[in-house]
Design a protein around this motif. Structure first.
Motif, PDB file in Angstrom:
ATOM      1  N   LYS A 116      29.678 102.176  83.572  1.00 16.38           N
ATOM      2  CA  LYS A 116      29.885 102.971  84.789  1.00 16.38           C
ATOM      3  C   LYS A 116      30.186 102.051  85.973  1.00 16.38           C
ATOM      4  O   LYS A 116      31.120 102.311  86.740  1.00 16.38           O
ATOM      5  N   ASN A 120      33.799 101.762  87.988  1.00 20.94           N
ATOM      6  CA  ASN A 120      33.828 102.037  89.429  1.00 20.94           C
ATOM      7  C   ASN A 120      34.149 100.779  90.236  1.00 20.94           C
ATOM      8  O   ASN A 120      33.948 100.764  91.452  1.00 20.94           O
ATOM      9  N   GLU A 122      32.581  98.038  90.393  1.00 16.19           N
ATOM     10  CA  GLU A 122      31.367  97.462  90.959  1.00 16.19           C
ATOM     11  C   GLU A 122      30.946  96.287  90.087  1.00 16.19           C
ATOM     12  O   GLU A 122      31.321  96.218  88.914  1.00 16.19           O
TER      13      GLU A 122
END
Length: 135
Positions: A116, A120, A122
């Motif tokens: 995730k 994203n 990140e």
């Protein structure tokens, strides 16, 4: 024991294969569940064919004769042994594989969090140490 292991395999195998798909996505940055499940199906079919052929050849070697109502003692011993020994060997190999590449609940949660974060854009490097053994 074999029946329990065999039943357990069919209960958890789908989850294991989809867990492998998550690991594959993390490593290769692609979603390929369909490819993986198709590959598992093909490999399963090929392995079944190979094992059936080997078993048939071995039955011939130990003296199995389908035309007689009673088999020799060595043939019966082989059949009894093989129905216990071969599944136990396969279960042992499976257990070693799962031990070598453990995808535990905790590691799966970390893996999905890392996926995730990466998806994203990140930072996800903080998860890598906790994923040791599966990526």
């Amino acid at each position: 024991v074999f029946a329990l292991l065999y039943s357990s395999f069919w209960q958890v195998s789908g989850s294991i294969f989809y867990d492998i798909a998550e690991v594959d996505e993390f490593v290769h940055r692609k979603r390929r569940e369909g490819n993986i499940m198709s590959f598992v199906s093909i490999i399963g079919t090929i392995i079944t064919a190979i094992m059936t052929q080997i078993y048939g050849i071995t039955l011939d070697y130990v003296g199995y004769d389908p035309s007689v109502p009673v088999q020799t003692e060595s043939t019966i011993l082989f059949i009894k042994t093989s129905f216990i020994l071969i599944p136990c060997i396969c279960a042992g190999l499976g257990a070693v594989s799962l031990k070598k590449f453990p995808i535990t609940k905790e590691k799966f949660v970390i893996l999905t969090e890392a996926l995730k974060a990466r998806n994203n854009n990140e930072p996800y490097e903080k998860y890598l140490n906790d994923l040791g053994g599966i990526v």
